[in-house]
Design a protein around this motif. Structure first.
Motif, short mmCIF file in Angstrom:
data_model
loop_
_atom_site.label_atom_id
_atom_site.label_comp_id
_atom_site.label_asym_id
_atom_site.label_seq_id
_atom_site.Cartn_x
_atom_site.Cartn_y
_atom_site.Cartn_z
N ILE A 128 0.83 -1.21 0.00
CA ILE A 128 0.00 0.00 0.00
C ILE A 128 0.86 1.26 0.00
CG2 ILE A 128 -1.80 1.27 1.26
CD1 ILE A 128 -2.64 -1.37 2.53
N VAL A 129 1.97 1.21 0.75
CA VAL A 129 2.79 2.39 1.01
C VAL A 129 4.12 2.31 0.25
CG1 VAL A 129 3.90 3.75 2.84
CG2 VAL A 129 1.78 2.52 3.32
N PRO A 130 4.54 3.40 -0.41
CA PRO A 130 5.87 3.43 -1.03
C PRO A 130 6.96 3.20 0.01
CG PRO A 130 4.55 5.30 -1.78
CD PRO A 130 3.78 4.64 -0.66
N GLN A 131 8.06 2.56 -0.40
CA GLN A 131 9.09 2.16 0.54
C GLN A 131 9.66 3.33 1.33
OE1 GLN A 131 11.85 -0.86 -0.76
NE2 GLN A 131 13.56 0.11 0.29
N GLU A 132 9.81 4.49 0.68
CA GLU A 132 10.41 5.64 1.37
C GLU A 132 9.50 6.21 2.47
OE1 GLU A 132 8.55 7.21 -2.49
OE2 GLU A 132 9.70 5.46 -1.83
N ASN A 133 8.25 5.80 2.50
CA ASN A 133 7.31 6.30 3.51
C ASN A 133 6.95 5.27 4.57
OD1 ASN A 133 6.20 7.75 0.65
ND2 ASN A 133 6.46 9.11 2.40
N LEU A 134 7.59 4.09 4.52
CA LEU A 134 7.22 3.01 5.44
C LEU A 134 7.48 3.36 6.90
CD1 LEU A 134 8.38 -0.19 3.50
CD2 LEU A 134 6.04 0.37 4.22
N MET A 135 8.61 4.02 7.19
CA MET A 135 8.92 4.38 8.57
C MET A 135 7.87 5.32 9.14
SD MET A 135 10.83 4.05 11.25
CE MET A 135 12.51 3.51 10.93
N GLU A 332 11.44 -3.64 4.26
CA GLU A 332 12.33 -3.13 3.22
C GLU A 332 13.26 -4.20 2.67
OE1 GLU A 332 12.83 1.56 4.57
OE2 GLU A 332 14.31 0.09 5.22
N ARG A 333 13.70 -5.13 3.52
CA ARG A 333 14.80 -6.03 3.14
C ARG A 333 14.36 -7.45 2.81
NH1 ARG A 333 20.02 -4.58 6.76
NH2 ARG A 333 20.79 -6.26 5.43
N VAL A 334 13.12 -7.81 3.12
CA VAL A 334 12.64 -9.17 2.84
C VAL A 334 11.71 -9.13 1.64
CG1 VAL A 334 11.28 -11.09 3.76
CG2 VAL A 334 12.86 -9.85 5.25
N GLU A 335 11.86 -10.10 0.75
CA GLU A 335 10.99 -10.18 -0.42
C GLU A 335 9.53 -10.25 0.01
OE1 GLU A 335 13.52 -12.02 0.27
OE2 GLU A 335 14.92 -12.13 -1.41
N GLN A 336 8.64 -9.59 -0.74
CA GLN A 336 7.25 -9.50 -0.33
C GLN A 336 6.57 -10.85 -0.22
OE1 GLN A 336 4.67 -6.69 -2.19
NE2 GLN A 336 6.00 -4.94 -1.81
N ASN A 337 6.97 -11.81 -1.04
CA ASN A 337 6.33 -13.13 -0.96
C ASN A 337 6.86 -13.98 0.19
OD1 ASN A 337 8.88 -13.59 -2.09
ND2 ASN A 337 8.19 -15.39 -3.20
N MET A 338 7.77 -13.39 1.00
CA MET A 338 8.31 -14.09 2.16
C MET A 338 7.98 -13.37 3.47
SD MET A 338 9.97 -16.87 2.89
CE MET A 338 10.66 -17.32 1.29
N GLN A 339 7.43 -12.15 3.37
CA GLN A 339 7.23 -11.32 4.56
C GLN A 339 6.22 -11.91 5.53
OE1 GLN A 339 6.49 -7.17 3.79
NE2 GLN A 339 8.31 -6.94 2.51
N GLY A 340 5.19 -12.57 5.03
CA GLY A 340 4.20 -13.17 5.91
C GLY A 340 4.82 -14.16 6.86
N ARG A 341 5.70 -15.02 6.33
CA ARG A 341 6.34 -16.03 7.16
C ARG A 341 7.35 -15.41 8.13
NH1 ARG A 341 7.38 -19.84 2.03
NH2 ARG A 341 7.03 -17.79 1.09
N VAL A 342 8.11 -14.42 7.68
CA VAL A 342 9.08 -13.78 8.55
C VAL A 342 8.38 -13.04 9.70
CG1 VAL A 342 10.88 -12.00 8.71
CG2 VAL A 342 10.85 -13.58 6.77
#
Length: 396
Positions: A128-135, A332-342
């Motif tokens: 939903i959010v651009p990476q530069e605005n995640l924080m 930012e550093r984990v692939e989106q298809n792996m973020q759920g598990r991490v």
């Protein structure tokens, strides 16, 4: 595009805040209902287990579901499941069936829903959010959550003092309906590489474990989180005991402790949102961890209750500065298809280590003064942050 992501983010954060408000009201109301109706330490222990154990069990599988299916639908499903369980409990209580064990079953269902919803919310934000605005967005979400946690005890207590538990339960159902309705309007980018249906659940879980094992940054982050959560557990669970023994067992003192911590979290959420932390995300976490240890020592050494409340507020303030950079670093550093598990592994770490810490420090508090435990644990928190800082296990 600029306005589109902002509108989506506002709607999503609003939905999560409204939903959390209802859930927080019920959480406090149920704990107080069990306390007042049973006056049993055993029953409170059972309710605590019912609040933690299903969340841990579901989190083992939730990561694969989050990486495989539509995350927005999973968030809506978990919210709806929690609302249905709460509605069922409210109707039972209205009919005169106020069996405490039914309440525990509903607590387990709510906990299971949380085990799915929390990592799903963290994993969906980068869509939903651009990476530069995640924080900034994670900081705003943390601030909103902290405000709800600050207001919930007072509002829940006010409702219970005038109305019955059923009224609080119906409020949660209404807020869940509103939250799900708003979430349904949020537009979410599809994952570029979603998990294939060909793999089994066990294969997806093994893939997640293998990813964590081979990714040194994530592995070190999980180890650091495990150590930190275990060390800070005395400040999360034993402070009411210290207050009662050292300053007095008046209810207003316990309420003041809860509210000053929540106030600190609100201030910390605002701080991390406006400041954004250091360029290296984990430097912010390591600094916050060090300060957390310092304030734990200060809690244990406080000779006056007012000074204790000041340091308690400071602990609340550094908490978002500790947690938010961890969340953003994974996003930012984990692939989106792996973020759920991490994120599910992170949830399991937190859900396991806090109760384990309580199992260790709780009996110890009957032998050693809580003040001493807080001071020693605070020193260990500082040491662990220093070790990870100088070993560059997280910095690089």
């Amino acid at each position: 595009m600029e306005n589109n992501w902002k509108n989506n983010t506002v709607r999503f954060l609003s939905a999560q805040t409204i939903s959390l408000f209802g859930s927080s009201l019920v959480q406090y109301a149920i704990v107080w209902y069990v306390t007042l109706s049973t006056s049993s330490g055993l029953m409170l222990t059972i309710s605590t287990i019912c609040g933690f154990l299903p969340q841990i069990c579901v989190s083992l599988f939730a990561g694969s579901w989050i990486d495989k299916y539509d995350r927005k639908k999973l968030i809506m499903l978990s919210d709806s499941m929690i609302a249905c369980a709460t509605l069922f409990l409210a109707l039972l209580f209205l009919s005169g069936n106020k069996n405490i064990w039914v309440l525990f079953i509903v607590l387990m269902i709510r906990s299971a829903g949380t085990g799915l919803q929390t990592p799903a919310v963290n994993a969906i934000l980068p869509q939903i959010v651009p990476q530069e605005n995640l924080m900034k967005v994670n900081g705003i979400l943390s601030t909103c959550n902290s405000i709800m946690m600050f207001l919930s005890p007072a509002i829940s207590g006010a409702i219970l003092s005038v109305f019955s538990l059923e009224v609080t339960l119906f409020i949660d159902v209404i807020t869940a309906i509103i939250g799900v309705s708003i979430t349904s309007t949020v537009k979410v980018k599809k994952l570029i590489d979603q998990l294939s249906n060909e793999k089994t659940m066990i294969q997806n879980m093994k893939e997640g474990f293998s990813y964590v094992k081979n990714n040194k940054f994530i592995l070190n982050l999980l180890i650091f989180q495990m150590v930190s959560m275990f060390m800070i557990s005395p400040s999360a669970f034993l402070t009411p005991l210290m207050i009662a023994r050292r300053f007095g067992d008046e209810v207003w003192r316990l309420t003041a402790s809860e509210m000053t911590y929540s106030l600190g979290m609100v201030l910390g959420g605002i701080l991390i949102t406006t400041w954004g932390g250091f360029k290296n995300r984990l430097n912010t976490t390591l600094l916050a961890g060090t300060l957390y240890g310092v304030f734990m020592i200060s809690l244990g050494a406080s000779p006056w209750f007012l000074l204790y409340l000041i340091f308690n507020t400071c602990i609340g303030l550094v908490s978002p500065c500790y947690n938010t950079p961890i969340t953003v670093s994974i996003q930012e550093r984990v692939e989106q298809n792996m973020q759920g598990r991490v994120f599910s592994f992170m949830q399991i770490t937190t859900s396991c280590m806090l109760p384990l810490g309580m199992m260790f420090y709780g009996p110890l508090a009957d032998i050693i003064p809580v003040e001493v435990i807080l001071v020693v644990a605070g020193i260990l928190v500082i040491c662990s942050a220093g070790i990870f800082h100088f070993s560059k296990a997280l910095k690089n």
